[in-house]
Design a protein around this motif. Structure first.
Motif, short mmCIF file in Angstrom:
data_model
loop_
_atom_site.label_atom_id
_atom_site.label_comp_id
_atom_site.label_asym_id
_atom_site.label_seq_id
_atom_site.Cartn_x
_atom_site.Cartn_y
_atom_site.Cartn_z
N GLY A 159 0.79 -1.21 0.00
CA GLY A 159 0.00 0.00 0.00
C GLY A 159 0.83 1.26 0.00
N ASP A 160 0.11 2.37 0.02
CA ASP A 160 0.72 3.69 -0.02
C ASP A 160 1.21 4.09 1.36
N PHE A 161 2.44 4.53 1.44
CA PHE A 161 3.01 4.95 2.71
C PHE A 161 2.82 6.43 2.97
N GLY A 162 2.34 7.16 1.99
CA GLY A 162 2.13 8.59 2.16
C GLY A 162 3.39 9.39 1.90
N ASP A 163 3.26 10.66 1.99
CA ASP A 163 4.38 11.58 1.76
C ASP A 163 5.25 11.64 3.01
N PRO A 164 6.56 11.37 2.89
CA PRO A 164 7.44 11.44 4.07
C PRO A 164 7.43 12.80 4.75
N ALA A 165 7.16 13.86 4.00
CA ALA A 165 7.13 15.20 4.58
C ALA A 165 5.98 15.35 5.57
N ASP A 166 4.98 14.48 5.49
CA ASP A 166 3.84 14.55 6.39
C ASP A 166 4.06 13.79 7.70
N HIS A 167 5.15 13.04 7.78
CA HIS A 167 5.42 12.25 8.99
C HIS A 167 5.86 13.20 10.11
N PRO A 168 5.39 12.98 11.34
CA PRO A 168 5.76 13.85 12.46
C PRO A 168 7.28 13.92 12.68
N ALA A 169 7.99 12.87 12.36
CA ALA A 169 9.44 12.87 12.56
C ALA A 169 10.12 13.93 11.69
N THR A 170 9.54 14.21 10.54
CA THR A 170 10.14 15.21 9.64
C THR A 170 10.19 16.57 10.30
N GLY A 171 9.11 16.98 10.92
CA GLY A 171 9.09 18.27 11.61
C GLY A 171 10.02 18.29 12.81
N GLN A 172 10.07 17.20 13.54
CA GLN A 172 10.96 17.13 14.71
C GLN A 172 12.42 17.25 14.28
N VAL A 173 12.77 16.55 13.22
CA VAL A 173 14.16 16.60 12.73
C VAL A 173 14.47 17.98 12.18
N ARG A 174 13.52 18.58 11.48
CA ARG A 174 13.74 19.93 10.95
C ARG A 174 14.02 20.92 12.08
N GLU A 175 13.27 20.82 13.18
CA GLU A 175 13.51 21.70 14.33
C GLU A 175 14.89 21.49 14.93
N LEU A 176 15.29 20.22 15.06
CA LEU A 176 16.62 19.93 15.60
C LEU A 176 17.71 20.48 14.69
N LEU A 177 17.56 20.32 13.40
CA LEU A 177 18.56 20.82 12.46
C LEU A 177 18.60 22.34 12.44
N ASP A 178 17.46 22.98 12.61
CA ASP A 178 17.43 24.44 12.71
C ASP A 178 18.22 24.92 13.93
N GLN A 179 18.11 24.17 15.03
CA GLN A 179 18.88 24.51 16.23
C GLN A 179 20.38 24.34 15.98
N VAL A 180 20.75 23.29 15.27
CA VAL A 180 22.16 23.07 14.93
C VAL A 180 22.69 24.23 14.11
N ILE A 181 21.91 24.65 13.12
CA ILE A 181 22.33 25.77 12.27
C ILE A 181 22.46 27.05 13.08
N ALA A 182 21.50 27.30 13.97
CA ALA A 182 21.55 28.52 14.79
C ALA A 182 22.79 28.53 15.68
N ILE A 183 23.13 27.41 16.26
CA ILE A 183 24.32 27.33 17.11
C ILE A 183 25.57 27.56 16.28
#
Length: 82
Positions: free
Chosen positions: A25-49
């Motif tokens: 079956g269809d797994f959906g768009d990976p961008a819609d997975h909650p982990a994507t947003g969590q990882v994006r926030e963590l990477l934004d913190q890395v960039i800010a530091i």
């Protein structure tokens, strides 16, 4: 030739697993997975530091970035297990 030589080779376990995944079956768009947003926030913190240190070597900020990257890795690994 014997009968065993005329038969096609059995598919490998990895090929069977890949086929089962495609058929399940269809797994959906990976961008819609909650982990994507969590990882994006963590990477934004890395960039800010990194930007806050302005390219200077700073052991505490390096340790914090490593901690954030490890957390991002753990988040992605957990998402893949799910």
């Amino acid at each position: 030739m014997t009968g065993a030589q005329n038969r096609p080779a059995a598919p490998s376990p990895s090929a069977m697993a890949a086929q089962a995944a495609r058929l399940s079956g269809d797994f959906g768009d990976p961008a819609d997975h909650p982990a994507t947003g969590q990882v994006r926030e963590l990477l934004d913190q890395v960039i800010a530091i990194r930007e806050a240190t302005d390219g200077e070597f700073d052991l505490p900020s390096l340790a914090k970035r490593a901690e954030l990257l490890a957390a991002a890795h753990d988040t992605l690994a957990a998402a893949l297990e799910d």
